[in-house]
Design an enzyme around this catalytic site. Structure first.
Site, PDB file in Angstrom:
ATOM      1  N   SER A   1       0.829  -1.197   0.000  1.00 25.63           N
ATOM      2  CA  SER A   1       0.000   0.000   0.000  1.00 25.63           C
ATOM      3  C   SER A   1       0.870   1.256   0.000  1.00 25.63           C
ATOM      4  CB  SER A   1      -0.960  -0.045   1.200  1.00 25.63           C
ATOM      5  OG  SER A   1      -1.995   0.893   1.068  1.00 25.63           O
TER       6      SER A   1
ATOM      7  N   ASP B   1      -0.593  -4.850  -3.587  1.00 25.95           N
ATOM      8  CA  ASP B   1      -1.939  -4.284  -3.593  1.00 25.95           C
ATOM      9  C   ASP B   1      -1.984  -2.766  -3.536  1.00 25.95           C
ATOM     10  OD1 ASP B   1      -4.498  -5.442  -4.006  1.00 25.95           O
ATOM     11  OD2 ASP B   1      -5.141  -4.642  -2.076  1.00 25.95           O
TER      12      ASP B   1
ATOM     13  N   HIS C   1      -7.220  -6.188   1.710  1.00 30.27           N
ATOM     14  CA  HIS C   1      -6.143  -5.312   1.238  1.00 30.27           C
ATOM     15  C   HIS C   1      -4.806  -5.692   1.868  1.00 30.27           C
ATOM     16  CE1 HIS C   1      -4.033  -1.843  -0.158  1.00 30.27           C
ATOM     17  NE2 HIS C   1      -3.991  -1.242   1.019  1.00 30.27           N
TER      18      HIS C   1
END
Length: 388
Positions: A154, A179, A351
């Site tokens: 992230s 991700d 996530h």
């Protein structure tokens, strides 16, 4: 709001002791009717070998960056966590990758996160955080740095791309991003403040914070949540910053009775819905988030804007791990078709892919490293690259 929008932001010590039998990665655990699940925190040294603080001096200022390390030979996996998380989010992954390939792990608490202490904690620009990581590598290894594989999730994945694009780690040999895709991330920013306001402000204990993270789906792997959440919350000492004499405090563990369930690989297969948060007076020890992500909004666009082209321009082997193929934007879709990077989709993850499925992420990273001759495997690797 999509699941990505909801979850996007989300001194050395002795060697680690043997892990308790109940915490062995991949083990199965059965719980009888009426028995409460254990949300007790697990210390870092069940997964990492050492912990230390790297001091970076800039004139009269000194910044202290907390890092966790494992392994003694092979290339260095430099692990960068997502916004609001800490180096401890890599704990379970670390134990799994170390068992698969010859490598060293250095997991970093980025500025304003975890136990890192800096003079200017409000500066979370991509430029500053990238420079921090370059300085840490230089302080650790000097001019004789070993080969480095940057792995970021992230926000940390975005910072890893900026570091690679600027060549701030000269010994960098590979890049793995987990991700984070420019198009989806930029779209998610519009709803991020709403999500941050919806999170609990306080927890009545670390156990409650761990429980909330699992039941809300922020971290779907209870084993990872029990070590990772310790790095996300801190003791709340002053209630003057939160208005009102009583606050909505997560206290979900008080009236819970678990049905019989099976947890495989630490991922909850069956569970009750969480009880609604209770409002209680803040007159005892409470915990709150270590960083107020809502105050970092001015830096969000700088983390992600132009990220896809930066990623594609990095002249090193690249791996992109995603929770869903819908994450791909146009530039990455074209780049993937042209074979400019390797990609793997890990479905049934949230996530926090490396926390939800640390074994699958470790397998993918190990395969990537061996395929590119960064290192050698310690045993047989179950290669799974169905998306190439």
């Amino acid at each position: 709001m999509s699941s990505l929008e909801k979850e996007l932001f989300l001194s050395k010590l002795p060697s680690r002791p043997p892990m308790p039998a109940g915490l062995q990665p991949g083990s199965k655990m059965r719980m009888g009717p009426g028995r409460k699940r254990d949300f007790s925190p697990v210390p870092w040294n069940h997964y990492f070998e050492t912990m230390e603080d790297v001091i970076i001096a800039d004139g009269t200022n000194e910044d202290s960056f907390r890092i966790y390390k494992s392994g003694s030979d092979g290339p260095v996996l430099l692990l960068l966590h997502g916004g609001g998380h800490s180096a401890l989010s890599w704990a379970v992954f670390t134990s799994m990758i170390i068992s698969r390939v010859h490598c060293r792990v250095v997991a970093v608490d980025l500025r304003s996160h975890g136990d890192t202490k800096v003079k200017n904690p409000d500066d979370l620009s991509a430029e500053t955080m990238s420079r921090d990581v370059g300085n840490i590598v230089e302080m650790l290894y000097g001019e004789n740095a070993p080969p480095v594989l940057l792995i970021g999730h992230s926000m940390g994945g975005a910072i890893a791309v900026h570091i690679a694009a600027q060549n701030l780690v000269p010994s960098l040999v590979g890049l793995c991003v987990i991700d984070v895709v420019e198009g989806t991330a930029m779209d998610a920013l519009n709803s991020m403040q709403t999500f941050l306001r919806s999170r609990p402000k306080l927890f009545n204990s670390i156990e409650s914070a761990i429980e909330w993270s699992v039941k809300s789906g922020q971290i779907r792997n209870i084993e990872s949540a029990k070590v990772s959440m310790v790095g996300q919350v801190k003791l709340y000492e002053d209630d003057s910053n939160i208005s009102g004499g009583s606050q909505s405090v997560v206290d979900t563990a008080l009236n819970e009775e678990e049905e019989e369930e099976e947890v495989e690989g630490g991922i909850v297969k069956k569970e009750k819905e969480p009880e609604p948060s209770k409002t209680i007076n803040v007159n005892k020890t409470e915990y709150t988030w270590r960083i107020e992500l809502s105050k970092t909004e001015k830096y969000w666009e700088g983390w992600f804007k132009g990220l896809s082209n930066l990623f594609l321009s990095c002249p090193i082997p690249k791996l992109l791990l995603l929770a869903g193929v819908d994450r791909l934007d146009r530039d990455l879709t074209i780049g993937q078709m042209q074979g400019k990077f390797q990609m793997q989709v890990l479905p049934q993850c949230g996530h926090a892919v490396h926390e939800d499925a640390p074994d699958k992420v470790a397998e993918a990273v190990a395969t990537f490293m061996v395929r590119n001759k960064f290192t050698e495997a310690k045993g047989e690797i179950q290669s799974t690259y169905p998306n190439f």
